[in-house]
Design a protein around this motif. Structure first.
Motif, short mmCIF file in Angstrom:
data_model
loop_
_atom_site.label_atom_id
_atom_site.label_comp_id
_atom_site.label_asym_id
_atom_site.label_seq_id
_atom_site.Cartn_x
_atom_site.Cartn_y
_atom_site.Cartn_z
N ASP A 1 0.81 -1.16 0.07
CA ASP A 1 0.00 0.06 0.12
C ASP A 1 0.88 1.33 0.05
O ASP A 1 1.92 1.30 0.93
CB ASP A 1 -0.90 0.03 1.31
CG ASP A 1 -2.14 0.92 1.00
OD1 ASP A 1 -2.01 2.07 0.74
OD2 ASP A 1 -3.30 0.63 1.58
N ASP A 2 0.61 2.01 -1.00
CA ASP A 2 1.43 3.31 -1.06
C ASP A 2 1.15 4.35 -0.17
O ASP A 2 1.81 5.54 0.05
CB ASP A 2 1.50 3.88 -2.58
CG ASP A 2 0.18 4.40 -3.02
OD1 ASP A 2 -0.91 3.62 -2.51
OD2 ASP A 2 0.04 5.44 -3.70
N HIS A 3 0.15 4.11 0.74
CA HIS A 3 -0.47 5.10 1.62
C HIS A 3 0.28 4.86 3.15
O HIS A 3 -0.44 3.91 3.81
CB HIS A 3 -1.87 5.34 1.86
CG HIS A 3 -2.40 5.82 0.82
ND1 HIS A 3 -2.91 5.13 -0.45
CD2 HIS A 3 -2.95 7.20 0.13
CE1 HIS A 3 -3.42 5.76 -1.35
NE2 HIS A 3 -3.35 7.01 -1.17
N PRO A 4 1.26 5.43 3.56
CA PRO A 4 1.86 5.07 4.79
C PRO A 4 0.92 4.94 6.06
O PRO A 4 1.09 3.82 6.61
CB PRO A 4 2.68 6.26 5.31
CG PRO A 4 2.86 6.72 3.77
CD PRO A 4 1.79 6.78 2.89
N LEU A 5 -0.10 6.01 6.25
CA LEU A 5 -0.83 5.63 7.44
C LEU A 5 -1.58 4.50 7.25
O LEU A 5 -1.99 3.54 8.30
CB LEU A 5 -1.69 6.96 7.53
CG LEU A 5 -0.92 8.22 8.02
CD1 LEU A 5 -1.97 9.51 7.99
CD2 LEU A 5 -0.59 8.09 9.36
N MET A 6 -2.30 4.23 6.29
CA MET A 6 -3.30 2.99 5.87
C MET A 6 -2.28 1.65 5.95
O MET A 6 -2.81 0.95 6.46
CB MET A 6 -3.97 2.84 4.42
CG MET A 6 -4.40 1.80 3.99
SD MET A 6 -6.07 1.41 5.30
CE MET A 6 -7.18 2.79 4.77
N ALA A 7 -1.01 1.82 5.56
CA ALA A 7 -0.52 0.57 5.37
C ALA A 7 -0.10 0.22 6.96
O ALA A 7 -0.04 -0.96 7.52
CB ALA A 7 0.84 0.79 4.70
N HIS A 8 0.40 1.12 7.66
CA HIS A 8 0.77 1.17 9.15
C HIS A 8 -0.43 0.69 9.81
O HIS A 8 -0.57 -0.39 10.66
CB HIS A 8 1.01 2.37 9.80
CG HIS A 8 1.43 2.33 11.19
ND1 HIS A 8 2.62 1.67 11.74
CD2 HIS A 8 0.87 2.83 12.34
CE1 HIS A 8 2.57 1.81 13.04
NE2 HIS A 8 1.44 2.34 13.17
N ALA A 9 -1.60 1.24 9.59
CA ALA A 9 -3.09 0.92 10.34
C ALA A 9 -3.36 -0.67 9.91
O ALA A 9 -3.68 -1.56 10.92
CB ALA A 9 -4.13 1.72 9.99
#
Length: 211
Positions: free
Chosen positions: A11-19
């Protein structure tokens, strides 16, 4: 002790990937081995990590989820690839299933549903949204007119539609797994189907199904 299931998140969205990584970290038996931000790195690193499951965003900066999934399934045919996305890929569902993607799951899916869906996928099932299933199989299943289900059969099918495994169903209704499996076989016979996907497609067309 059984080794944990190795999971890669793309996932290229860091916040989404972390979540997503934090969420999966709460699931027993799963271990997030890598969080990757583009398709090229996913294809290259998959051979190193040999993941059991890849949660793959569809819109990546360099490739689409379809392109990445095609590469992964050629390279690692036993790896479960799941399109985990916030965009509507209904029109692509048939193509994704054709290349043997194991599931299509919305990023808005609840904790319990995601947990059940992943359990089903790791158990060899394919999980897709109802709208996608209706587009791929537009009322082509066997007739459900006149089919009567018992209260227990309705309860079991409702849990199956929600992604529960036989073990989870048995625990919830306080039956043995064998008893639940026997109920499932009887349901298949009533619907004149051979598998879970066909039974779900038939059940959602009955008077018993409540969204």
């Amino acid at each position: 002790m059984t080794d944990p299931c190795k999971v890669m998140i793309v996932d290229d969205h860091p916040l989404m990937a972390h979540a997503t990584a934090e969420l999966l970290g709460q699931f027993e038996g799963l271990s997030v081995v890598a969080v990757i931000r583009n398709g090229k790195d996913c294809v290259e690193l998959a051979s190193r990590y040999q993941p059991d499951l890849i949660l793959l965003d569809y819109l990546l900066p360099d490739m689409t989820g379809l392109e990445v999934a095609q590469h992964i399934k050629k390279q690692l045919p036993d790896t479960h690839v799941v399109i985990f996305t916030g965009v509507d890929v209904t029109s692509l569902a048939a193509r994704l299933l054709e290349i043997q993607v194991s599931g299509i799951i919305s990023k808005g899916t609840s904790y319990d549903t995601l947990k059940h869906a992943i359990a089903c996928i790791l158990d060899g099932q394919v999980v897709i949204p109802r709208m996608s299933a209706q587009q791929i199989f537009p009322n082509t299943g066997p007739s459900v007119e006149g089919i009567e289900l018992t209260e227990d059969e309705v309860a079991i099918m409702t849990m199956i539609v929600k992604g529960s495994t036989l073990e989870q169903i048995a625990e919830r209704i306080h039956m043995s797994k064998r008893s639940v499996d026997n109920y499932q076989r009887k349901i298949y016979d009533k619907f004149n189907v051979k598998g879970r996907a066909q039974a779900i497609e038939a059940f959602v067309r009955t008077k018993y199904y409540m969204e």
